[in-house]
Design a protein around this motif. Structure first.
Motif, PDB file in Angstrom:
ATOM      1  N   GLY A  47      25.610  48.802  35.979  1.00  0.00           N
ATOM      2  CA  GLY A  47      26.785  48.348  35.221  1.00  0.00           C
ATOM      3  C   GLY A  47      28.096  48.717  35.886  1.00  0.00           C
ATOM      4  N   GLY A  48      28.207  49.963  36.342  1.00  0.00           N
ATOM      5  CA  GLY A  48      29.448  50.401  37.000  1.00  0.00           C
ATOM      6  C   GLY A  48      29.708  49.661  38.298  1.00  0.00           C
ATOM      7  N   THR A  49      28.652  49.479  39.092  1.00  0.00           N
ATOM      8  CA  THR A  49      28.802  48.752  40.356  1.00  0.00           C
ATOM      9  C   THR A  49      29.147  47.289  40.099  1.00  0.00           C
ATOM     10  OG1 THR A  49      27.203  50.234  41.404  1.00  0.00           O
ATOM     11  CG2 THR A  49      27.679  48.175  42.535  1.00  0.00           C
ATOM     12  N   ALA A  50      28.473  46.662  39.136  1.00  0.00           N
ATOM     13  CA  ALA A  50      28.739  45.248  38.838  1.00  0.00           C
ATOM     14  C   ALA A  50      30.158  45.037  38.320  1.00  0.00           C
ATOM     15  CB  ALA A  50      27.725  44.720  37.836  1.00  0.00           C
ATOM     16  N   LEU A  51      30.586  45.884  37.388  1.00  0.00           N
ATOM     17  CA  LEU A  51      31.933  45.734  36.829  1.00  0.00           C
ATOM     18  C   LEU A  51      33.003  45.950  37.889  1.00  0.00           C
ATOM     19  CD1 LEU A  51      33.710  45.299  34.346  1.00  0.00           C
ATOM     20  CD2 LEU A  51      33.585  47.749  33.926  1.00  0.00           C
ATOM     21  N   THR A  52      32.858  47.001  38.678  1.00  0.00           N
ATOM     22  CA  THR A  52      33.846  47.259  39.721  1.00  0.00           C
ATOM     23  C   THR A  52      33.820  46.160  40.777  1.00  0.00           C
ATOM     24  OG1 THR A  52      33.418  49.607  39.362  1.00  0.00           O
ATOM     25  CG2 THR A  52      34.746  49.037  41.250  1.00  0.00           C
ATOM     26  N   GLY A  53      32.621  45.667  41.104  1.00  0.00           N
ATOM     27  CA  GLY A  53      32.514  44.565  42.063  1.00  0.00           C
ATOM     28  C   GLY A  53      33.203  43.306  41.577  1.00  0.00           C
ATOM     29  N   MET A  54      33.071  43.025  40.284  1.00  0.00           N
ATOM     30  CA  MET A  54      33.758  41.851  39.727  1.00  0.00           C
ATOM     31  C   MET A  54      35.272  42.028  39.795  1.00  0.00           C
ATOM     32  SD  MET A  54      31.315  40.594  36.543  1.00  0.00           S
ATOM     33  CE  MET A  54      32.112  41.696  35.425  1.00  0.00           C
ATOM     34  N   LEU A  55      35.759  43.226  39.524  1.00  0.00           N
ATOM     35  CA  LEU A  55      37.202  43.481  39.609  1.00  0.00           C
ATOM     36  C   LEU A  55      37.707  43.321  41.040  1.00  0.00           C
ATOM     37  CD1 LEU A  55      37.510  46.561  37.216  1.00  0.00           C
ATOM     38  CD2 LEU A  55      38.398  44.256  36.840  1.00  0.00           C
ATOM     39  N   VAL A  56      36.978  43.871  41.995  1.00  0.00           N
ATOM     40  CA  VAL A  56      37.370  43.743  43.404  1.00  0.00           C
ATOM     41  C   VAL A  56      37.366  42.277  43.819  1.00  0.00           C
ATOM     42  CG1 VAL A  56      36.618  44.221  45.775  1.00  0.00           C
ATOM     43  CG2 VAL A  56      36.679  46.067  44.098  1.00  0.00           C
ATOM     44  N   SER A  57      36.330  41.557  43.416  1.00  0.00           N
ATOM     45  CA  SER A  57      36.232  40.152  43.784  1.00  0.00           C
ATOM     46  C   SER A  57      37.351  39.320  43.167  1.00  0.00           C
ATOM     47  CB  SER A  57      34.881  39.598  43.352  1.00  0.00           C
ATOM     48  OG  SER A  57      34.781  38.241  43.691  1.00  0.00           O
ATOM     49  N   SER A  58      37.649  39.558  41.895  1.00  0.00           N
ATOM     50  CA  SER A  58      38.672  38.742  41.227  1.00  0.00           C
ATOM     51  C   SER A  58      40.067  39.019  41.758  1.00  0.00           C
ATOM     52  CB  SER A  58      38.632  38.938  39.723  1.00  0.00           C
ATOM     53  OG  SER A  58      39.069  40.234  39.386  1.00  0.00           O
ATOM     54  N   TYR A  59      40.405  40.271  41.996  1.00  0.00           N
ATOM     55  CA  TYR A  59      41.740  40.561  42.531  1.00  0.00           C
ATOM     56  C   TYR A  59      41.783  40.362  44.029  1.00  0.00           C
ATOM     57  CZ  TYR A  59      45.960  42.685  44.148  1.00  0.00           C
ATOM     58  OH  TYR A  59      47.148  42.876  44.775  1.00  0.00           O
ATOM     59  N   GLY A  60      40.725  40.743  44.697  1.00  0.00           N
ATOM     60  CA  GLY A  60      40.741  40.782  46.147  1.00  0.00           C
ATOM     61  C   GLY A  60      40.681  39.451  46.838  1.00  0.00           C
ATOM     62  N   SER A  61      40.280  38.397  46.163  1.00  0.00           N
ATOM     63  CA  SER A  61      40.176  37.116  46.854  1.00  0.00           C
ATOM     64  C   SER A  61      41.200  36.134  46.304  1.00  0.00           C
ATOM     65  CB  SER A  61      38.768  36.544  46.715  1.00  0.00           C
ATOM     66  OG  SER A  61      38.510  36.166  45.396  1.00  0.00           O
TER      67      SER A  61
END
Length: 154
Positions: A47-61
């Motif tokens: 859960g922590g990895t998925a949520l943080t990954g989604m945040l990185v993906s949404s802001y980072g791209s």
């Protein structure tokens, strides 16, 4: 299929270090759940990895395109007929335009992890935006595509 010279398509993605931080955040969530048992530990990790990954993906791209006679930078769509001459900014000049030279009225697709950018004056008298600042890893290609699209539109 050959693309026209007025075409440019680039996706700005988050640096690898952000993805490492996302993985470490998932690990930290797992460690927080460790006293509760194995299943909560795994749930915290996933859960922590998925949520943080989604945040990185949404802001980072972000996507930067010149297509169909318009500059599409993130959510903004600006016809090239409303733009002036693009200026390629090297890392030092781009940093200056992100900081002390910046105008608060400008539209900025800013990604601090991308060192170079293109700045284009907005020539539409009805638009209060003085210029568009777009972070890009390929500033020469973006500037050439804007110039070519402006020529085709005229």
């Amino acid at each position: 299929m050959q693309l026209s010279p007025a075409h440019h398509d680039e996706r700005l993605t988050a640096p690898r270090s952000w993805w490492a931080i996302a993985a470490l955040t998932g690990l930290a969530c797992a460690l927080v759940m460790l006293p509760l048992g194995t299943l909560p530990l795994l749930a915290g990790l996933v859960g922590g990895t998925a949520l943080t990954g989604m945040l990185v993906s949404s802001y980072g791209s972000a996507r930067v395109r010149v297509v169909n006679g318009a500059l599409a930078a993130g959510e903004a769509r600006i016809p090239v007929t409303a733009l002036g001459e693009p200026v390629v900014l090297d890392a030092e000049e781009a940093r200056a335009w992100r900081t002390y030279k910046a105008d608060t009225r400008a539209f900025m697709l800013l990604r601090s992890y991308v060192p170079t950018a293109v700045r284009v004056e907005v020539t539409d008298p009805a638009d209060p935006t003085p210029y568009v600042y777009v972070s890009t890893r390929e500033p020469e290609a973006l500037a050439a595509a804007i110039r070519s699209a402006r020529t085709e539109a005229e």
